[in-house]
Enzyme design. Sequence first.
Site, mmCIF file in Angstrom:
data_model
loop_
_atom_site.group_PDB
_atom_site.id
_atom_site.type_symbol
_atom_site.label_atom_id
_atom_site.label_comp_id
_atom_site.label_asym_id
_atom_site.label_seq_id
_atom_site.Cartn_x
_atom_site.Cartn_y
_atom_site.Cartn_z
ATOM 1 N N ASP A 429 -1.295 -5.710 10.707
ATOM 2 C CA ASP A 429 -1.475 -4.370 9.733
ATOM 3 C C ASP A 429 -0.596 -3.429 10.414
ATOM 4 O O ASP A 429 -0.200 -3.480 11.641
ATOM 5 C CB ASP A 429 -2.823 -4.040 9.741
ATOM 6 C CG ASP A 429 -3.107 -2.844 8.881
ATOM 7 O OD1 ASP A 429 -2.894 -2.883 7.737
ATOM 8 O OD2 ASP A 429 -3.287 -1.811 9.639
ATOM 9 N N GLU A 482 2.835 -6.846 7.511
ATOM 10 C CA GLU A 482 2.819 -5.930 6.548
ATOM 11 C C GLU A 482 3.832 -4.829 7.064
ATOM 12 O O GLU A 482 3.502 -4.073 7.904
ATOM 13 C CB GLU A 482 1.569 -5.166 6.587
ATOM 14 C CG GLU A 482 1.502 -3.981 5.293
ATOM 15 C CD GLU A 482 0.303 -3.087 5.587
ATOM 16 O OE1 GLU A 482 0.251 -2.239 4.617
ATOM 17 O OE2 GLU A 482 -0.043 -2.692 6.755
#
Length: 752
Positions: A429, A482
């Site tokens: 993330d 990401e």
Amino acid sequence: MHTQVSLSSISQLIDGTHENPSSLLGPHNIDYRGSSAVAVRSFLPEAKAAWVIDRLSGQRRAMRRIHPAGFFEAICDPMLDGSQSNSEDALNNQLAQSKYHIQMTNETGKIIEMQDPYAAPSILTDFDRYLIGEGKHHQLYERLGAQLRTVDGQSGVNFAVWAPNARSVQVVGDFNGWDGRKHIARVHPNLGIWELFIPGAKAGDRYKFRIHSLHGEWVDKSDPLGFAAELPPLTASIVTDINNYQWADVDWIERRAEWNPMHEPMNVYEVHLGSWQKGPGRTHGWLDYRDLARRLAEYCRRMNFTHVELMPVNEHPFSGSWGYQAVGYYAPTSRHGNPEDFMYFVDYMHQHGIGVIVDWVPAHFPKDGHGLRRFDGSALYEHEDPRKGEHPDWGTMIFNYGRNEVRNFLVANALFWLEKYHIDGLRVDAVASMLYLDYSREDGDWIPNQYGGRENLEALDFLREFNVAVHEKYPGVVTAAEESTAWPGVSRPTYDGGLGFTYKWNMGWMNDTLSYMRNEPIHRRYHQNELTFSLIYAFTENFMLPLSHDEVVHGKGSLISQMPGDMWQKFANLRLLYSYMWTHPGKKLLFMGGEFAQWNEWNDDDGPDWILLDFATHRGVQQLVADLNKLVIENPALHQLDFNGEGFEWIDCMNADDSTLVYIRKGLDDAPPILVCSNFTPVVRRGYRVGVPQSGFWKEIFNSDGEAYGGSNVGNYPGRKTFGEGHHGRADSISVDLPPLATVIFRLDEPA
């Protein structure tokens, strides 16, 4: 009573402020009346009387109460093993292997016998110390934290924690009535690790580390490497054995090692376990991992998803963070059960052919007092300077990747999930926030790197180290970033200057495509480049196409609510969006609820509105997604060359006036090519000429306007035969009917 220990040292021990309790407690060789002897000392605040029991000779020696608070000492002369050697080596060897117990009676007269925590040898070997010092101990989770252990036949738990700037560390828990004075940890000065073996402690005991901080404050901290934790809002760690689960996924693991993530189909279903489905009568409706496994595996098989991606499952104090503000990096959240329950979840998914990817958050951590922030009173895991150590958007702390121990903590954590829980992939993330020192910061609010640039060089080194370790140790496991910027080489090998990820999320494709689809069809002719631009850079990275939870929260609305037009057009547009996505190069990811056209924006309290499946329109979208997944799996041209320009060929991308796209997908070897024709307007285009690379019969294998999906059933069944007339620069062509707001897909089944 005479003792060689100073009163001030005893007072510090009793107050819990002694920096090195092992210098007082346990066995110590001393010079006693001109001879070598062993002094055994214990702090037993509940004891009325105490004795040292020599296990080898059976000798029982009374301990003297040196301090009324419960500090006891026994001078064992001759030595505990009965030998008469006075050599320093012999004494040191004896101290490391002392075979004695402590016996005590409490105020009620109960006799209690225990092993001396301070007589147990360290769990850390010299090699462990070396690796920890270098920041390269990839099995750190087998040394720090709470390790079940047996010493001299006595079972217990070895506790160890990194807190180099602490004045003192106590282990508190169910095993000592949360009285830290009973178990003050020993320090390894060069490592900053505090350690203590506590006999009789057992699996299921709750515990924390009580830290006397750099600034003289006392604070109770959860174990950074704890394997389990209490159900939030409670915050204690729980002693847990994670080595007894009997795995049944050996076939899956063996196949995975041979799996090539570049060429295999990947249809990922993103799931928030806390809200995917609810159970009546359960805490907050949370289903347990075992129930979730059975339901989710059956659903994914029916929907032809190859993998699930779980939003973070590590322990987190605030449910509303969806797991992205983690405290227990080594503990699956107790909201759905214990560690073995989560092992069952992964095992069950594997046995039913579904891979498991988890979101992993090494970018930041929350400020909760029981967590990592200011762990020993200093900026230990984070940076001292808030310009590097605090995230301005999320109110969280940023890891100090330049510190060996912090990198070790994170890399070992990634490997932990792969080793102990058989996870198939890690989606990292907020990578963009890690790469740039000025991420979301104004001028003057960030510190340049040593070369004056904005790149976070320490984070880059960490990400490369993480990816190399994962791919070397676990072939077939994938990592996905990401990453929302144009940073080059995110999914390129580290030896080629890249960051080493398997995949990169294609945020540019996602933003451009949703922006295009939000336009009314009459205006789309002016935005054709928003659809075609992604193919300019599509093969610069190994892209995954995400329609994730981020696209259906924070006021954006659900995917179908973002589609323009009346009710029929909204559903048609959503079906068209999915058809375009599933035929575009790249692996696929869709967030839960999107597969059946969830109307409401997602929130973690309610989850998807499964009742919508009572309506044919929503069932039609669900069937379309299942069929698209199957189409990708069964047709090599739609997955084998996702990351290679040879797998894609434009037929026509210039017809902006009609808002149409036509392209070919190709596979390896003799895989039949796939022809994709999309019409982004509600106008039926009959007799639409399409140039094709080969003559023969092109079978219609998919039509998003099919009646089964809720469409108007305009199509080309069973297919179209070539004319022998050139078009679009190809020697042959077919004439097709393009349905309104729809995609039709053909496969060359009978080459001429």
